[in-house]
Design a protein around this motif. Structure first.
Motif, mmCIF file in Angstrom:
data_model
loop_
_atom_site.group_PDB
_atom_site.id
_atom_site.type_symbol
_atom_site.label_atom_id
_atom_site.label_comp_id
_atom_site.label_asym_id
_atom_site.label_seq_id
_atom_site.Cartn_x
_atom_site.Cartn_y
_atom_site.Cartn_z
ATOM 1 N N GLY A 126 0.262 -1.503 -0.266
ATOM 2 C CA GLY A 126 -0.185 -0.328 0.194
ATOM 3 C C GLY A 126 0.774 1.083 -0.151
ATOM 4 O O GLY A 126 0.440 2.254 0.190
ATOM 5 N N GLU A 127 2.345 0.894 0.201
ATOM 6 C CA GLU A 127 2.904 2.469 0.022
ATOM 7 C C GLU A 127 3.592 2.871 -1.892
ATOM 8 O O GLU A 127 4.239 2.362 -2.050
ATOM 9 N N LYS A 128 2.518 3.942 -2.333
ATOM 10 C CA LYS A 128 2.354 3.885 -3.246
ATOM 11 C C LYS A 128 3.253 5.361 -3.582
ATOM 12 O O LYS A 128 1.669 5.609 -3.829
ATOM 13 N N TRP A 129 4.059 5.759 -3.751
ATOM 14 C CA TRP A 129 4.194 7.358 -4.179
ATOM 15 C C TRP A 129 4.718 7.709 -3.286
ATOM 16 O O TRP A 129 4.093 9.221 -3.359
ATOM 17 N N ASP A 130 4.578 7.247 -2.215
ATOM 18 C CA ASP A 130 4.189 8.012 -0.423
ATOM 19 C C ASP A 130 5.427 8.876 -0.388
ATOM 20 O O ASP A 130 5.761 9.485 0.863
ATOM 21 N N PHE A 131 6.754 8.576 -1.043
ATOM 22 C CA PHE A 131 7.994 9.409 -1.440
ATOM 23 C C PHE A 131 7.672 11.511 -1.046
ATOM 24 O O PHE A 131 7.210 11.122 -1.811
ATOM 25 N N ARG A 132 8.822 11.562 -0.288
ATOM 26 C CA ARG A 132 8.648 13.327 -0.663
ATOM 27 C C ARG A 132 9.321 13.749 -1.657
ATOM 28 O O ARG A 132 8.990 14.468 -2.512
ATOM 29 N N VAL A 152 14.844 13.897 -13.270
ATOM 30 C CA VAL A 152 13.830 13.088 -13.624
ATOM 31 C C VAL A 152 13.989 13.590 -11.500
ATOM 32 O O VAL A 152 14.855 12.640 -10.850
ATOM 33 N N LEU A 153 12.761 14.408 -11.716
ATOM 34 C CA LEU A 153 12.792 14.541 -10.496
ATOM 35 C C LEU A 153 11.003 14.715 -10.203
ATOM 36 O O LEU A 153 9.919 14.826 -10.332
ATOM 37 N N LEU A 154 10.962 14.221 -8.826
ATOM 38 C CA LEU A 154 9.908 13.616 -8.264
ATOM 39 C C LEU A 154 9.065 14.339 -6.429
ATOM 40 O O LEU A 154 9.913 14.241 -5.867
ATOM 41 N N GLU A 155 8.609 15.282 -6.836
ATOM 42 C CA GLU A 155 7.937 15.475 -5.277
ATOM 43 C C GLU A 155 7.493 16.137 -5.084
ATOM 44 O O GLU A 155 6.042 16.078 -5.787
ATOM 45 N N GLN A 156 6.670 15.741 -4.085
ATOM 46 C CA GLN A 156 4.971 15.644 -3.403
ATOM 47 C C GLN A 156 4.580 17.103 -3.970
ATOM 48 O O GLN A 156 5.139 17.793 -3.292
#
Lengths: 275, 257
Positions: A126-132, A152-156
């Motif tokens: 259930g931990e899906k794209w939960d990182f900061r 590539v940058l992914l940020e909440q």
């Protein structure tokens, strides 16, 4: 991870065979160079890098506000040489912050295979794209000229979460194939990816939104479970990058295993072989 | 390469402090009124830069059923704007701050290596070369534009990417960096929404409603991603990047990209 992991490696042709002429690593980095990965007839050096606290499967979790960093400062690939970087995917747990930078210096006839990929987390739990925060930078320079600059940058975000942007897809992968030795692998991958995708892409029925079907299940029935596209790069045309987005990690392992199988001839063993 | 035109304009680096040194005729609001006409012309979709041929990956996302309706479209446009901010605004910014040939060549070459998606890369060069040709013909008072075009047409060292050329033109014409970056965000948003109407995803009136509704999001993106160095340029929409790369695999398609 407190201390910056540091190490240095050099592989050179010694009496006609590839040999590890320098191998140094300071804790928490550990380098393992097993001698019997491929058959003796095969001329390749295999290297495994582990970071204590990370293990072979890279797993990152933020400690306080610290960001996990992995830096490959300078990988020089000589003329006619081949460097293959085939890691497992980075998996960031909830609240993790991860930054990675890899810089490669190549020459006109250098060959490089670079796989860089990451998952949404422990998505089965259930931990899906939960990182900061996740940022991965790959730079390839031909002399002092930039040849391939990827970041590539992914940020909440405040407006939309990463999960909303990624939808049902859990894995993002990039495969770089550069150099004359890899042409046949590039061509085959391009052809197969084109065949794979063209049958899954169809214009919507006329009237666009009026006929839109919002499926109840999490996976829209007609969406491709694995999306891939290939692009050439570089003026000499010897570079190719494949971008993949997929619902399952296993499907990407399968994709990589299949498309990189021909590397066995160079490496003595097939990358990502199921074991 | 020095620019030589009636409106005095800073062409040096670090011009953030220099605004107060500008000597131009100004209206009550302190801005040269002629600049408004130029600005509006650059933002008008009637300027023949060929933007209508590109969907920014929308067509591929529709054919893969990732975008199916107006709600999906709204989210798509916002993601495209976020990616424009994170990846391309630095090129617009740096070019507008130093609108000279040497800087422009470096930015163009760096963007050529950064746009690793072939579909996006070709769209950028085709729009960029069209924009430069139009600007050189229209803004004849700016000799630098014609000189640049003359010097590099047919050269293999540059690709004429859109964002640096857009920034260069804005810089030479007299826009400040914030205006240049906001303008770039605007034309991107404008072109994606226009593509959506031609793909029958949304009607023209609803498209205009949407455009106004997401204007605050666009402004937020400009403020979030403005004034950054090209060394920090990153892409933030890997799913859309993979999809845009599939554009050439589509059997039947309306757009070039």
């Amino acid at each position: 991870m407190d201390a910056a992991a540091t190490g240095a490696v050099r592989v050179e042709k010694v009496r006609g065979r590839s040999a590890l002429t320098q191998c140094f690593a300071r804790y928490p980095l550990k380098l393992i160079a097993p001698s019997k990965v491929g058959p003796a007839s095969c001329d390749a050096v295999w290297l495994y890098a582990l970071t204590y606290g990370g293990g072979i499967v890279s797993v990152y979790k933020a400690v306080g506000s610290k960001c996990s960093e992995q830096l490959l400062e300078q990988a020089r690939v000589g003329e006619d040489a081949l460097l293959v970087v085939i890691p497992d995917p980075v998996t960031c747990f909830r609240t993790a912050q991860y930054y990675q930078k890899q810089v490669f210096q190549v020459f006109a006839n250098s060959n490089l295979v670079l796989v860089d990929w990451f998952t949404s987390g422990r998505y089965e739990s259930g931990e899906k794209w939960d990182f900061r925060f996740y940022k991965s930078v790959n730079h390839i320079f031909l002399g002092d000229q930039p040849l391939f600059i990827d970041s590539v940058l992914l940020e909440q975000g405040s407006n939309s979460t990463i999960a909303e942007r990624m939808q049902e897809y859990n894995v993002i992968a990039m495969v770089v194939l550069l150099g004359p030795k890899l042409k046949h692998i590039q061509d085959q991958m391009q052809d197969e990816v084109r065949k794979l995708m063209s049958v899954q892409l169809r214009p919507p029925t006329s009237g666009g939104s009026r006929y839109a079907m919002r499926s109840q299940s999490s996976l829209h029935p007609q969406r491709p479970p694995l999306i891939a596209s290939c692009s050439p790069f570089g003026h000499t045309g010897t570079g190719m990058v494949a971008r993949v987005a997929a619902v399952s990690t296993e499907s990407v392992y399968s994709f990589l295993r299949h498309h990189l199988a021909a590397l066995e001839a160079f490496l003595g063993a097939s990358p990502y072989s199921a074991s | 390469m020095e620019s030589d035109y009636p409106v005095s304009k800073k062409t040096r680096l670090d011009d953030a402090m220099d605004s107060e040194m500008e000597e131009v005729p100004s209206s009550a609001s302190g801005v040269n009124p002629n600049l408004h006409w130029t600005q509006w012309q650059i933002l008008d979709s009637i300027l023949p830069t060929g933007g209508f041929a590109h969907s920014y990956g929308l067509e591929a996302t529709m054919q893969s059923r990732i975008v199916n309706n107006q709600e999906d479209l709204r989210s798509f446009v916002i993601q495209v704007m976020e990616n424009t901010g994170s990846l391309l605004l630095p090129f617009v910014y740096c070019a507008s701050k130093s609108p000279d040939a040497a800087t422009w060549v470096k930015l163009d070459q760096l963007l050529e290596a950064t746009l690793t998606n072939e579909v996006g890369r070709k769209a950028s060069t085709s729009q960029g070369s069209a924009l430069l040709r139009v600007a050189a013909s229209v803004f004849t008072e700016i000799q630098a534009l014609q000189d640049l075009r003359q010097a590099f047409l047919g050269s293999k060292t540059v690709s004429f990417h859109h964002a640096p050329i857009f920034g260069l033109i804005c810089g030479l014409v007299g826009f400040d960096g914030e205006t240049a970056q906001r303008a770039y965000m605007f034309v991107t948003m404008r072109d994606v929404i226009s593509a959506a109407t031609r793909l029958n995803l949304i009607g023209p009136l609803a498209a205009s409603v949407l455009q106004h509704q997401i204007a605050p999001d666009a402004e937020r993106m400009v403020q979030k991603w403005r004034d950054r160095d090209v060394a920090d340029a990153s892409q933030t929409a890997p799913l859309l990047d993979a999809l845009q790369g599939c554009h050439a695999y589509m059997f039947s398609r309306l757009f070039c990209s």
